[in-house]
Design a protein around this motif. Structure first.
Motif, short mmCIF file in Angstrom:
data_model
loop_
_atom_site.label_atom_id
_atom_site.label_comp_id
_atom_site.label_asym_id
_atom_site.label_seq_id
_atom_site.Cartn_x
_atom_site.Cartn_y
_atom_site.Cartn_z
N UNK A 134 0.81 -1.23 0.00
CA UNK A 134 0.00 0.00 0.00
C UNK A 134 0.83 1.27 0.00
N UNK A 135 2.11 1.17 0.38
CA UNK A 135 2.96 2.37 0.39
C UNK A 135 3.58 2.64 -0.98
N UNK A 136 3.37 1.74 -1.95
CA UNK A 136 3.97 1.90 -3.27
C UNK A 136 3.70 3.24 -3.92
N UNK A 137 2.44 3.69 -3.98
CA UNK A 137 2.14 4.98 -4.61
C UNK A 137 2.87 6.16 -3.97
N UNK A 138 3.31 6.00 -2.72
CA UNK A 138 4.04 7.06 -2.02
C UNK A 138 5.55 6.84 -2.10
N UNK A 139 5.97 6.04 -3.07
CA UNK A 139 7.40 5.77 -3.20
C UNK A 139 7.93 4.81 -2.17
N UNK A 140 7.03 4.03 -1.56
CA UNK A 140 7.45 3.05 -0.56
C UNK A 140 7.65 3.62 0.82
N UNK A 141 7.37 4.91 1.01
CA UNK A 141 7.64 5.58 2.29
C UNK A 141 6.81 5.00 3.41
N UNK A 142 7.48 4.59 4.49
CA UNK A 142 6.80 4.03 5.67
C UNK A 142 6.75 5.01 6.83
N UNK A 143 7.39 6.17 6.68
CA UNK A 143 7.41 7.13 7.77
C UNK A 143 8.28 6.65 8.92
N UNK A 144 8.05 7.24 10.09
CA UNK A 144 8.83 6.89 11.28
C UNK A 144 8.16 5.75 12.03
N UNK A 145 8.98 4.85 12.57
CA UNK A 145 8.44 3.76 13.39
C UNK A 145 9.50 3.33 14.39
N UNK A 146 9.02 2.76 15.49
CA UNK A 146 9.92 2.26 16.53
C UNK A 146 9.89 0.75 16.59
N UNK A 147 10.62 0.24 17.54
CA UNK A 147 10.68 -1.21 17.70
C UNK A 147 9.31 -1.76 18.09
N UNK A 148 8.99 -2.92 17.52
CA UNK A 148 7.72 -3.56 17.80
C UNK A 148 6.61 -3.17 16.86
N UNK A 149 6.87 -2.21 15.98
CA UNK A 149 5.81 -1.75 15.07
C UNK A 149 5.83 -2.49 13.73
N UNK A 150 6.91 -3.16 13.44
CA UNK A 150 7.02 -3.94 12.21
C UNK A 150 7.19 -5.41 12.55
N UNK A 151 6.93 -6.28 11.58
CA UNK A 151 7.13 -7.72 11.82
C UNK A 151 8.60 -7.95 12.11
N UNK A 152 8.94 -8.98 12.90
CA UNK A 152 10.32 -9.17 13.37
C UNK A 152 11.37 -9.20 12.27
N UNK A 153 11.10 -9.93 11.17
CA UNK A 153 12.11 -10.04 10.10
C UNK A 153 12.44 -8.66 9.52
N UNK A 154 11.42 -7.86 9.32
CA UNK A 154 11.61 -6.50 8.77
C UNK A 154 12.37 -5.64 9.77
#
Length: 282
Positions: free
Chosen positions: A175-195
């Motif tokens: 879903x972030x593709x149209x925005x150039x892949x931008x995920x913004x700011x995030x901290x630990x625990x907000x993404x799946x472990x592998x990522x």
């Protein structure tokens, strides 16, 4: 029976016409505003009745509300006096519940007044943030594709100078593709472990090797990192106040229940579905 009185209140208020009332110098909650067969109706009774009305009644002029509430209480008093025999079981039980609830609320109010102080909030701030480790946040973008081969091909293009955002818009299935892949700011625990593990090990500006997660294959670009500072006391004061209130009340209730002689054995074996059986109140 309550819904009967609610309809009566609405009817009385709708039909009421303001009329002059005898003024008193210093009326208070004990000021008698009416008597019905010798039983007093006080200003306090009226105030509590006003508080229990639905919010829409607040739009009515005060003089209309006053007359309507007074009419309601007079009518209720006359009806109550006309009732013959003992109060029905459901009425007695409702009164017991209401008294229990109101007195419990008074006790909670005292606990909050004495226990929720500025000092307690400041201590909660220290406990929560003073010893907390600084948290690193990450700003990243990614391109999500279905296969590892697709991801490897993207890495090759990027190493050859291709623009990350352009490729993300063209190739990413996320879903972030149209925005150039931008995920913004995030901290630990907000993404799946592998990522997350891949991002933590990267340096700012770097492009990752293909990373597999449950969503597919990712090529990640870490834009930058920052250290998230602890919020100021004023920024989290309301949040901490709510936590202190919850903790103080819970501790007080837990202590009271623990020290009380509580026996719930009478509830054993009772079918919970009986809570819906209103016939038991008759």
């Amino acid at each position: 029976m309550t819904h009967h009185f609610t309809r009566m209140a609405a009817f009385a208020i709708a039909l009421s016409v303001a009329s002059p009332l005898v003024a008193q110098d210093t009326p208070d909650a004990d000021t008698v505003v009416a008597t019905v067969d010798g039983k007093d109706i006080t200003l306090g009774h009226m105030i509590l009745t006003r508080q229990a009305l639905p919010p829409q009644y607040g739009q009515l002029p005060p003089e209309v509300l006053f007359k309507g509430i007074l009419d309601q209480l007079v009518q209720q008093s006359a009806l109550a006096d006309a009732y013959e025999g003992d109060a029905p079981r459901r009425v007695r039980l409702a009164m017991e519940n209401e008294e229990r609830s109101l007195i419990a609320a008074e006790e909670v109010g005292k606990v909050l007044e004495n226990g929720v102080t500025d000092a307690a909030i400041e201590q909660a701030y220290k406990d929560t943030y003073a010893s907390a480790e600084a948290e690193t946040e990450y700003k990243a973008a990614h391109i999500l594709v279905e296969t590892e081969d697709e991801a490897k091909a993207l890495v090759t293009e990027l190493e050859g100078g291709a623009d990350f955002a352009t490729l993300a818009k063209e190739k990413s299935t996320g879903p972030s593709g149209p925005n150039g892949g931008d995920l913004g700011w995030f901290g630990k625990g907000m993404m799946v472990p592998e990522f997350e593990n891949a991002v933590v090990d990267m340096e700012s500006g770097a492009i990752s090797a293909p990373v597999q997660t449950q969503f597919g294959w990712h090529v990640i670009k870490l834009e930058e990192t920052r250290v998230k500072e602890a919020p100021t006391l004023d920024e989290v004061r309301d949040e901490l106040r709510a936590k202190v209130e919850q903790d103080v009340v819970k501790a007080h209730i837990d202590a009271l229940v623990e020290n009380a002689n509580v026996d719930t054995s009478g509830s054993e074996g009772i079918d919970p579905a009986l809570l819906m059986n209103l016939d038991l109140l008759e």
